[in-house]
Write a protein that holds these residues in place. Structure first.
Motif, mmCIF file in Angstrom:
data_model
loop_
_atom_site.group_PDB
_atom_site.id
_atom_site.type_symbol
_atom_site.label_atom_id
_atom_site.label_comp_id
_atom_site.label_asym_id
_atom_site.label_seq_id
_atom_site.Cartn_x
_atom_site.Cartn_y
_atom_site.Cartn_z
ATOM 1 N N ILE A 143 -21.695 3.638 -9.367
ATOM 2 C CA ILE A 143 -21.285 5.035 -9.494
ATOM 3 C C ILE A 143 -19.770 5.056 -9.361
ATOM 4 O O ILE A 143 -19.222 4.543 -8.386
ATOM 5 N N HIS A 144 -19.087 5.638 -10.344
ATOM 6 C CA HIS A 144 -17.628 5.733 -10.318
ATOM 7 C C HIS A 144 -17.197 7.144 -9.932
ATOM 8 O O HIS A 144 -17.861 8.121 -10.302
ATOM 9 N N ALA A 145 -16.094 7.258 -9.233
ATOM 10 C CA ALA A 145 -15.522 8.563 -8.892
ATOM 11 C C ALA A 145 -14.011 8.428 -8.852
ATOM 12 O O ALA A 145 -13.475 7.356 -8.564
ATOM 13 N N ALA A 146 -13.300 9.518 -9.129
ATOM 14 C CA ALA A 146 -11.841 9.513 -9.111
ATOM 15 C C ALA A 146 -11.339 10.831 -8.541
ATOM 16 O O ALA A 146 -11.964 11.876 -8.734
ATOM 17 N N PHE A 147 -10.214 10.768 -7.837
ATOM 18 C CA PHE A 147 -9.651 11.985 -7.258
ATOM 19 C C PHE A 147 -8.131 11.882 -7.208
ATOM 20 O O PHE A 147 -7.556 10.780 -7.252
ATOM 21 N N LEU A 148 -7.469 13.029 -7.102
ATOM 22 C CA LEU A 148 -6.015 13.059 -6.993
ATOM 23 C C LEU A 148 -5.580 12.414 -5.674
ATOM 24 O O LEU A 148 -6.262 12.564 -4.657
ATOM 25 N N PRO A 149 -4.465 11.699 -5.673
ATOM 26 C CA PRO A 149 -4.045 10.969 -4.476
ATOM 27 C C PRO A 149 -3.927 11.816 -3.214
ATOM 28 O O PRO A 149 -4.130 11.311 -2.108
ATOM 29 N N ASP A 150 -3.594 13.096 -3.347
ATOM 30 C CA ASP A 150 -3.427 13.938 -2.154
ATOM 31 C C ASP A 150 -4.710 14.664 -1.745
ATOM 32 O O ASP A 150 -4.702 15.454 -0.791
ATOM 33 N N ASN A 151 -5.817 14.384 -2.428
ATOM 34 C CA ASN A 151 -7.071 15.077 -2.121
ATOM 35 C C ASN A 151 -7.836 14.308 -1.038
ATOM 36 O O ASN A 151 -8.774 13.566 -1.317
ATOM 37 N N MET A 152 -7.427 14.519 0.197
ATOM 38 C CA MET A 152 -8.026 13.796 1.309
ATOM 39 C C MET A 152 -9.479 14.218 1.546
ATOM 40 O O MET A 152 -10.284 13.416 2.040
ATOM 41 N N ALA A 153 -9.825 15.452 1.201
ATOM 42 C CA ALA A 153 -11.212 15.910 1.377
ATOM 43 C C ALA A 153 -12.152 15.100 0.495
ATOM 44 O O ALA A 153 -13.225 14.670 0.940
ATOM 45 N N SER A 154 -11.753 14.853 -0.754
ATOM 46 C CA SER A 154 -12.579 14.044 -1.652
ATOM 47 C C SER A 154 -12.679 12.608 -1.146
ATOM 48 O O SER A 154 -13.744 11.984 -1.219
ATOM 49 N N ARG A 155 -11.574 12.070 -0.668
ATOM 50 C CA ARG A 155 -11.603 10.710 -0.126
ATOM 51 C C ARG A 155 -12.626 10.615 1.008
ATOM 52 O O ARG A 155 -13.423 9.670 1.059
ATOM 53 N N ARG A 156 -12.632 11.589 1.917
ATOM 54 C CA ARG A 156 -13.567 11.554 3.050
ATOM 55 C C ARG A 156 -15.014 11.655 2.582
ATOM 56 O O ARG A 156 -15.899 10.968 3.102
ATOM 57 N N VAL A 157 -15.277 12.536 1.611
ATOM 58 C CA VAL A 157 -16.637 12.683 1.084
ATOM 59 C C VAL A 157 -17.156 11.352 0.560
ATOM 60 O O VAL A 157 -18.289 10.940 0.848
ATOM 61 N N LEU A 158 -16.330 10.663 -0.216
ATOM 62 C CA LEU A 158 -16.748 9.403 -0.820
ATOM 63 C C LEU A 158 -16.878 8.293 0.217
ATOM 64 O O LEU A 158 -17.854 7.533 0.211
ATOM 65 N N GLU A 159 -15.912 8.192 1.111
ATOM 66 C CA GLU A 159 -15.970 7.141 2.128
ATOM 67 C C GLU A 159 -17.195 7.300 3.020
ATOM 68 O O GLU A 159 -17.831 6.307 3.389
ATOM 69 N N LYS A 160 -17.531 8.528 3.366
ATOM 70 C CA LYS A 160 -18.704 8.756 4.213
ATOM 71 C C LYS A 160 -20.000 8.368 3.512
ATOM 72 O O LYS A 160 -21.015 8.131 4.173
ATOM 73 N N ASN A 161 -19.965 8.294 2.180
ATOM 74 C CA ASN A 161 -21.149 7.896 1.411
ATOM 75 C C ASN A 161 -21.082 6.445 0.940
ATOM 76 O O ASN A 161 -21.863 6.039 0.084
ATOM 77 N N GLY A 162 -20.176 5.654 1.519
ATOM 78 C CA GLY A 162 -20.143 4.220 1.237
ATOM 79 C C GLY A 162 -19.295 3.792 0.066
ATOM 80 O O GLY A 162 -19.250 2.594 -0.263
ATOM 81 N N PHE A 163 -18.608 4.725 -0.602
ATOM 82 C CA PHE A 163 -17.742 4.362 -1.724
ATOM 83 C C PHE A 163 -16.509 3.619 -1.206
ATOM 84 O O PHE A 163 -16.030 3.878 -0.103
ATOM 85 N N LYS A 164 -15.987 2.721 -2.031
ATOM 86 C CA LYS A 164 -14.802 1.953 -1.685
ATOM 87 C C LYS A 164 -13.721 2.137 -2.747
ATOM 88 O O LYS A 164 -14.020 2.276 -3.940
ATOM 89 N N GLU A 165 -12.470 2.110 -2.302
ATOM 90 C CA GLU A 165 -11.350 2.222 -3.228
ATOM 91 C C GLU A 165 -11.247 0.948 -4.067
ATOM 92 O O GLU A 165 -11.313 -0.159 -3.541
ATOM 93 N N GLU A 166 -11.073 1.136 -5.382
ATOM 94 C CA GLU A 166 -10.996 -0.008 -6.288
ATOM 95 C C GLU A 166 -9.696 -0.077 -7.088
ATOM 96 O O GLU A 166 -9.397 -1.102 -7.696
#
Length: 201
Positions: A143-166
């Motif tokens: 599953i791929h996802a992308a967000f704007l660099p300053d969107n910390m809320a999106s980063r938290r949502v993804l990290e809490k669900n096991g996504f990793k920065e690539e």
């Protein structure tokens, strides 16, 4: 053209406090109100849109197209609902788009949340509900996802669900009328399975 009562292959997914299902014709007033009231909040994070994009005709065209895409197995659009005072309340949406088969086996994840529901943890739950659908029902590998660099809320949502920065993609998507850089995240089937084994699910 797909009729209003033709089959929509988008499933109904349920979490602890949320229900995810396909948009319906009857959802239009709630959708229009939530998008309109959240416009300033959503504007920095979405492709440019105007009041014209909230009209009923375009909404109905979108849900017809969504039903067709779900039947084709290429895209799935969900509205996110919670129950407030005994009534179903629309809080946001999730899309699974650009689903690829053969050697790829991936899908792109996108989402939006109404301003008054942001920061409530509901989007973290909603993503957690849709992830098993991607891996267990659709049989995908990533599953791929992308967000704007300053969107910390999106980063938290993804990290809490096991996504990793690539990675980092320059001028990746057109957001609010300009080409914008994005941070790229992904979740693999292997990481998802390992997490489930660790938690005993």
């Amino acid at each position: 053209m797909l009729g209003w009562f033709s089959r929509d292959d988008t499933p109904v997914l349920t979490g602890k406090t949320l229900t995810l299902r396909a948009p319906r014709r009857s959802d239009y007033p709630a959708w229009q109100e939530l998008r309109r009231s959240s416009r300033d909040f959503l504007k920095p994070y979405e492709p440019r849109w105007s009041e014209m994009d909230l009209n009923r005709r375009l909404y109905l065209s979108r849900i017809r197209r969504s039903a067709q895409e779900a039947r084709a197995g290429t895209d799935y659009s969900f509205f996110i609902f919670t129950t407030i005072d005994g009534r179903e309340q629309l809080v946001g949406g999730i899309t699974l788009s650009n689903l690829r088969r053969r050697a790829a086996q991936f899908v792109n994840l996108g989402y939006w949340m109404g301003e008054r529901f942001a920061g409530s943890g509901m989007m973290t739950e909603a993503v957690g509900v849709v992830v098993p659908f991607c891996f267990e029902s659709l049989g995908l590998n990533r599953i791929h996802a992308a967000f704007l660099p300053d969107n910390m809320a999106s980063r938290r949502v993804l990290e809490k669900n096991g996504f990793k920065e690539e990675g980092y993609a320059e001028r990746y998507l057109q957001i609010d009328g300009r080409w914008a850089d994005h941070v790229l995240f992904a979740l693999t089937r292997e990481r998802y399975d390992a997490s489930r084994r660790m938690t005993g699910h």
